[in-house]
Enzyme design. Sequence first.
Site, PDB file in Angstrom:
ATOM      1  N   CYS A  32       0.831  -1.208   0.000  1.00 28.68           N
ATOM      2  CA  CYS A  32       0.000   0.000   0.000  1.00 28.68           C
ATOM      3  C   CYS A  32       0.863   1.255   0.000  1.00 28.68           C
ATOM      4  O   CYS A  32       0.500   2.272  -0.604  1.00 28.68           O
ATOM      5  CB  CYS A  32      -0.956  -0.006   1.183  1.00 28.68           C
ATOM      6  SG  CYS A  32      -0.154  -0.247   2.788  1.00 28.68           S
ATOM      7  N   GLY A  73      17.143 -23.593  16.570  1.00 26.46           N
ATOM      8  CA  GLY A  73      17.108 -22.180  16.937  1.00 26.46           C
ATOM      9  C   GLY A  73      15.730 -21.817  17.435  1.00 26.46           C
ATOM     10  O   GLY A  73      14.768 -22.593  17.296  1.00 26.46           O
ATOM     11  N   ALA A  74      15.624 -20.637  18.005  1.00 28.62           N
ATOM     12  CA  ALA A  74      14.340 -20.185  18.526  1.00 28.62           C
ATOM     13  C   ALA A  74      13.357 -19.947  17.385  1.00 28.62           C
ATOM     14  O   ALA A  74      13.748 -19.742  16.231  1.00 28.62           O
ATOM     15  CB  ALA A  74      14.537 -18.910  19.340  1.00 28.62           C
ATOM     16  N   GLY A 106      11.192 -18.158  14.851  1.00 23.62           N
ATOM     17  CA  GLY A 106      11.377 -16.854  14.234  1.00 23.62           C
ATOM     18  C   GLY A 106      12.823 -16.481  13.983  1.00 23.62           C
ATOM     19  O   GLY A 106      13.108 -15.370  13.523  1.00 23.62           O
ATOM     20  N   ALA A 107      13.750 -17.407  14.272  1.00 23.03           N
ATOM     21  CA  ALA A 107      15.174 -17.104  14.079  1.00 23.03           C
ATOM     22  C   ALA A 107      15.583 -17.155  12.614  1.00 23.03           C
ATOM     23  O   ALA A 107      16.670 -16.715  12.260  1.00 23.03           O
ATOM     24  CB  ALA A 107      16.026 -18.076  14.897  1.00 23.03           C
ATOM     25  N   THR A 155      13.410 -21.723   8.756  1.00 22.27           N
ATOM     26  CA  THR A 155      12.674 -22.073   7.531  1.00 22.27           C
ATOM     27  C   THR A 155      13.132 -21.223   6.356  1.00 22.27           C
ATOM     28  O   THR A 155      13.245 -21.716   5.228  1.00 22.27           O
ATOM     29  CB  THR A 155      11.162 -21.898   7.764  1.00 22.27           C
ATOM     30  OG1 THR A 155      10.730 -22.795   8.791  1.00 22.27           O
ATOM     31  CG2 THR A 155      10.380 -22.194   6.487  1.00 22.27           C
TER      32      THR A 155
END
Length: 698
Positions: free
Chosen positions: A32, A526-527, A529-530, A533
């Site tokens: 946007c 890893g944690a 959100g590290a 993926t």
Amino acid sequence: MTNGSFRQIINQLDMRWRRRVPVIHQTETAECGLACLAMICGHFGKNIDLISLRRKFNLSARGANLAGINGIAEQLGMVTRALSLELDELGALKMPCILHWDFSHFVVLVSVKRNRYVLHDPARGRRYLGREEMSRYFTGIALEVWPGSEFLAETQQIRISLRSLINSIYGIKRTLAKIFCLSVVIEAINLVMPVGTQLVMDHAIPAGDRGLLTLISAGLMFFILLRAAVSMLRAWSSLVMSTLINIQWQSGLFNHLLRLPLAFFERRKLGDIQSRFGSLDTLRATFTTCVVGAIMDSIMVVGVFVMMLLYGGYLTWIVLGFTMVYVLIRLVTYGYYRQISEETLVRGARASSYFMESLYGIATVKIQGMAGIRGTHWLNLKIDAINSGIKLTKMDLLFGGINTFVAACDQVAILWLGASLVIDNQMTIGMFVAFGSFRGQFSDRVASLTSFLLQLRIMSLHNERIADIALHEKEEKKPEIEIVADMSPVSLETTDLSYRYDSQSAQVFSGLNLSVAPGESVAITGASGAGKTTLMKVLCGLFEPDSGKVLVNGTDIRQLGINNYHRMIACVMQDDRLFSGSIRENICGFAEETDDEWMTECARASHIHDVIMKMPMGYETLIGELGEGLSGGQKQRIFIARALYRKPGILFMDEATSSLDTESERFVNAAIKKMNITRVIIAHRETTLRTVDRIISI
């Protein structure tokens, strides 16, 4: 002063009475901000489309904040000023400006008059809001934007030319030539018919010559039969042309779509992609039904105009005057008509996306008790789309009514003036009747030609929507090399690997160096959100790194070719899908020739063979696109079997056993470990981590 600088100053001058702010709809879910900047640039004379902006400023699906938009505006040569203000102070802003909207969106404020606010919303189009609704959504943050000294008024638009689309169709020129020749015959007959009527009224009837009457009638009947036969032949040729266009355009665009990078799909809604793909049907229908007709209308307008001059003299200019009234009305209202057409397409696509999203998450909708909310929201989106369609229909009805009214006034005026000429013996009755026929043809052809020319302009809207897919750079494809799929382990290495979602966001990882030996199994932990993926997708070649290399057996995968690299590997991702078909087809990748023995072995290794054999139809059991009738663990085991069936050199697994019970997970891990292939795994479970040779934390 140089010519270049003088030209720049001239481009920046706006000599129009009024500066328009164009309405530009966002394509991606989170662009946007870019759309708002494109609208403001267009207002100041820099016509730049979203495709050009997207290529220059690569934003992720997470969008951009106000600081990011400010940075992009400065790179476009604009000057900005961020403000925190109250609703009552909006009228003092330099407009158009950008408003922060509902804490997750940006819109353009076009004007403020009393308590009426005009907005250009990238998601919904032009909106008129009252004070109460503005107070509900305006967050109190605004960004003024105006041209700076480095701002250059120019056009930067990337589009597909209609000529290139037509030239890409095999056999189209021959078919078009045939249709054109047949149309010439039909239109020539249409010109002859009024002349026959005139001969009957001016010669056969006054002379009482039945023989001449019979001869003329027989000639007219011959031309009628000839026109019917040629019309049928032209209709068949048009069908052939339509089929050629439909198959070649759609297959070409779909094949291109399948070869676009994964990031393209992650930033868009499926309904919008489907709507853009559907724009091909509009282009095809317009081209096949109107182009040849428009060419013939142009020829006929000239021919009929000449005949009118020969038969009616000054009456011709009266007909022309009435006709031009309708043409001018259509031209004046074109801008509004195009805007409504675009809003109709965008709102329809949004409703379609919401519909598909609800179906894909139907289990969640039911469990969370969201059926009523989802139904109401979809209905509101659908009503918005229908209302836009109603506006479009109203305009079409209005144009039809205006055309009918103008034609009726024209007919009455010509009736009075023409009859007066007949009474004064300045025109015969036959000439008057023939002129009336020519007048009707002229008015109809001009109206049809005007509609086509405006429709051709509207086609540019569909052209832009298709260009978003067709002009997007697809994954580079290298010549295929011979790859023996025998599960021979290969090495994997990264050097100084870095990645970030877009130019405005922080790096997910940087300077990453990994080395996986052939046959080695490595777990990445890893944690949440590290970026595990994301790293996996880069290693698989689904995302392209900002810098660094991914090497397989010492060769850069970009040099090898992503298409060749994907033939060497297999992946089981968190969001894997099953496709509509049998279990056999899903495991074998819908290949025409299958290795049933190897398929069974892969199913056994995935601990799913016994489950499949207990089903009434075994491996021929049909499953839907959402995997109906299968548990999460069963789906994951089929995913693993599908990956093993490819006989990969490297197996990537992202939480691939997270839905399995402990016994099944232990069995699957042990079976895959015996295959001695290179494995890269993302996992959190200790049972899986104990099966790997090495653990890497990020």
